[in-house]
Write an enzyme that holds these catalytic residues in place. Structure first.
Site, PDB file in Angstrom:
ATOM      1  N   HIS A   7      61.162  -1.908  39.643  1.00 12.21           N
ATOM      2  CA  HIS A   7      61.801  -0.751  38.997  1.00 12.21           C
ATOM      3  C   HIS A   7      61.778  -1.059  37.491  1.00 12.21           C
ATOM      4  CE1 HIS A   7      64.134   2.708  38.306  1.00 12.21           C
ATOM      5  NE2 HIS A   7      65.145   2.528  39.134  1.00 12.21           N
TER       6      HIS A   7
ATOM      7  N   ARG B 213      70.373   9.747  39.340  1.00 12.91           N
ATOM      8  CA  ARG B 213      70.416   9.129  38.012  1.00 12.91           C
ATOM      9  C   ARG B 213      69.033   9.023  37.372  1.00 12.91           C
ATOM     10  NH1 ARG B 213      74.567   6.916  39.273  1.00 12.91           N
ATOM     11  NH2 ARG B 213      73.514   6.454  41.209  1.00 12.91           N
ATOM     12  N   THR B 214      68.125   8.363  38.063  1.00  9.21           N
ATOM     13  CA  THR B 214      66.820   8.098  37.465  1.00  9.21           C
ATOM     14  C   THR B 214      66.054   9.404  37.258  1.00  9.21           C
ATOM     15  OG1 THR B 214      66.838   5.953  38.552  1.00  9.21           O
ATOM     16  CG2 THR B 214      64.726   6.694  37.674  1.00  9.21           C
TER      17      THR B 214
ATOM     18  N   ARG C 146      58.668   8.051  42.037  1.00  7.60           N
ATOM     19  CA  ARG C 146      59.454   7.109  42.851  1.00  7.60           C
ATOM     20  C   ARG C 146      58.967   7.250  44.269  1.00  7.60           C
ATOM     21  NH1 ARG C 146      65.887   6.178  42.968  1.00  7.60           N
ATOM     22  NH2 ARG C 146      65.270   5.045  41.115  1.00  7.60           N
TER      23      ARG C 146
ATOM     24  N   LYS D 254      51.262  19.152  56.190  1.00  6.79           N
ATOM     25  CA  LYS D 254      50.071  19.767  56.813  1.00  6.79           C
ATOM     26  C   LYS D 254      49.002  18.715  57.082  1.00  6.79           C
ATOM     27  CE  LYS D 254      50.425  24.041  54.099  1.00  6.79           C
ATOM     28  NZ  LYS D 254      49.671  24.782  53.093  1.00  6.79           N
TER      29      LYS D 254
HETATM   30  C1  NCD Z   1      68.566   1.526  41.822  1.00  9.77           C
HETATM   31  C2  NCD Z   1      67.294   1.777  42.607  1.00  9.77           C
HETATM   32  O1  NCD Z   1      66.972   2.907  42.929  1.00  9.77           O
HETATM   33  O2  NCD Z   1      66.645   0.782  42.890  1.00  9.77           O
HETATM   34  N1  NCD Z   1      69.139   2.715  41.358  1.00  9.77           N
HETATM   35  C3  NCD Z   1      68.724   3.186  40.136  1.00  9.77           C
HETATM   36  O3  NCD Z   1      67.602   3.609  39.960  1.00  9.77           O
HETATM   37  N2  NCD Z   1      69.599   3.084  39.131  1.00  9.77           N
HETATM   38  C4  NCD Z   1      69.532   0.661  42.494  1.00  9.77           C
HETATM   39  C5  NCD Z   1      70.003   1.011  43.872  1.00  9.77           C
HETATM   40  O4  NCD Z   1      69.611   2.017  44.455  1.00  9.77           O
HETATM   41  O5  NCD Z   1      70.842   0.245  44.377  1.00  9.77           O
END
Ligand code: NCD
Length: 361
Positions: free
Chosen positions: A172, A89-90, A139, A118
């Site tokens: 987040h 999703r993200t 991320r 490496k």
């Molecule tokens: C969330 C996350 O990655 O923290 N997901 C997201 O980015 N929509 C929530 C989750 O993973 O539960």
């Protein structure tokens, strides 16, 4: 190049000693975000601006002329999507946002395909990326790592903005922005977010979306937050201390069914068992923290149901068809919010206003 970047004026050791509120200004360029790393760097004015821009981009994107205008805005820029943790999703949301505003993208999604195998340090890996691009969207499983990268890059000859797309269990911020946008749109005809009762349910100890959103809600007077989850997964003291400092009303509760009829919004979360040390989540009874179809009957008629997704059993699929379920809207809203944020970071957002004003005359 942002020469007066405040991160150039502080050592990494001193920076780490700061609390979140003190760190916030280091990620800004004047009033606008330069990096987007923590919820605490945003204020109410910025949240309102993100929502306004998102609405404008959403409506401009509807026509072919508008879509072409948007695609030209950042066509000379490139972004790196570095996702060292699972994401669909993200990742797609940021990719779509970049495409909307014309940024070209590259991506690394699996550390096993980078030179980290490496023996390269994570710092060097990301520094390499910065040589090719004008922005890093990342991320990472290590909390605070994106702050480290922002600091590191600002102290090299190639500083580029960094966006946190999820860091460890701690923050987040762009999910929290899209959650605010969704709440604002949902309560548009109901007096806004102000004064609303908002319940967070599930794994609040390790859910980074909750940690970021709980802070952003402090900018809306009269909001009361409820934290409802099994004892061992309850909201951390670091969050409640921040709410105390901000003078917010909140309640830590365990009886979900009692709270359902009282609140205006329910934000469900899944158990974040990827952080388990010894499968300890398996021993926790979470069944009392599920939103089931029969709960729709006791939910206020204009309440909203939210979830950052992915979901498991905590949000009954049978609820999806109810108009109060907003989680699929959240997903789409994220794309507009992230496009808005990227334009603000590159200081191109005023071009949206000009186009929008011409459009609406
Ligand atoms: C969330 C996350 O990655 O923290 N997901 C997201 O980015 N929509 C929530 C989750 O993973 O539960």
């Amino acid at each position: 190049m942002y020469r007066d970047n405040p991160l150039r004026k502080i050592s990494w050791a001193d920076f780490q000693k700061l609390d979140l509120m003190e760190k916030g200004p280091f990620f800004m360029r004047g009033e606008a975000p330069y990096h987007a790393l923590i919820a605490q760097q945003f204020d109410r004015g910025l949240l309102d601006r993100v929502c306004e821009l998102s609405n404008r981009i959403r409506s401009i994107a509807k026509t072919r002329g508008g879509a072409n205008f948007l695609r030209d805005l950042l066509c000379e820029k490139r972004a790196m999507l570095y996702f060292a943790q699972p994401s669909s999703r993200t990742f797609l949301s940021f990719l779509s946002a970049c495409q909307t505003v014309g940024i070209q993208t590259a991506s690394v999604r699996d550390k096993s395909t980078s030179s980290e195998v490496k023996g390269e340090s994570p710092d060097d890996t990301v520094r390499t990326f910065s040589s090719y691009v004008d922005m890093i969207i990342m991320r990472h499983p290590v909390g605070g790592f994106c702050e480290r990268i922002a600091w590191l890059l600002c102290n090299t000859s190639r500083s580029v903005p960094v966006i946190n797309a999820g860091s460890g269990p701690d923050q987040h911020p762009t999910q929290a922005l899209l959650d605010i946008y969704t709440l604002q749109r949902s309560f548009e005809d109901a007096g806004g977010i102000e004064g609303k009762k908002i319940a967070f349910v599930g794994d609040l100890a390790r859910g980074r979306t909750v940690r970021s959103l709980a802070w952003l809600l402090t900018y809306y007077p009269g909001v009361k937050q409820y934290f409802i989850g099994p004892e061992s997964l309850q909201i951390g003291e670091d969050v409640t201390q921040q709410l105390d400092k901000a003078g917010m009303d909140y309640e830590v509760a365990y009886d979900f069914e009692k709270v359902i009829p009282e609140v205006d919004a329910i934000y469900m979360t899944r158990i974040q068992d990827e952080w388990d040390v010894e499968n300890e989540s398996q021993a926790i009874d979470t069944s009392g923290f599920h939103f089931r179809e029969e709960h729709l009957k006791i939910l206020k008629k204009d309440a909203v149901l939210m979830h950052p997704l992915p979901r498991r059993a905590e949000m009954d699929v049978a609820v999806d068809a109810d108009p109060r379920a907003k989680y699929w809207r959240q997903v789409r809203n994220g794309m507009w919010v992230r496009a808005a944020l990227i334009l603000m970071i590159f200081q191109r957002d005023s071009e949206i206003d000009r186009y929008y004003e011409d459009l609406t005359g």
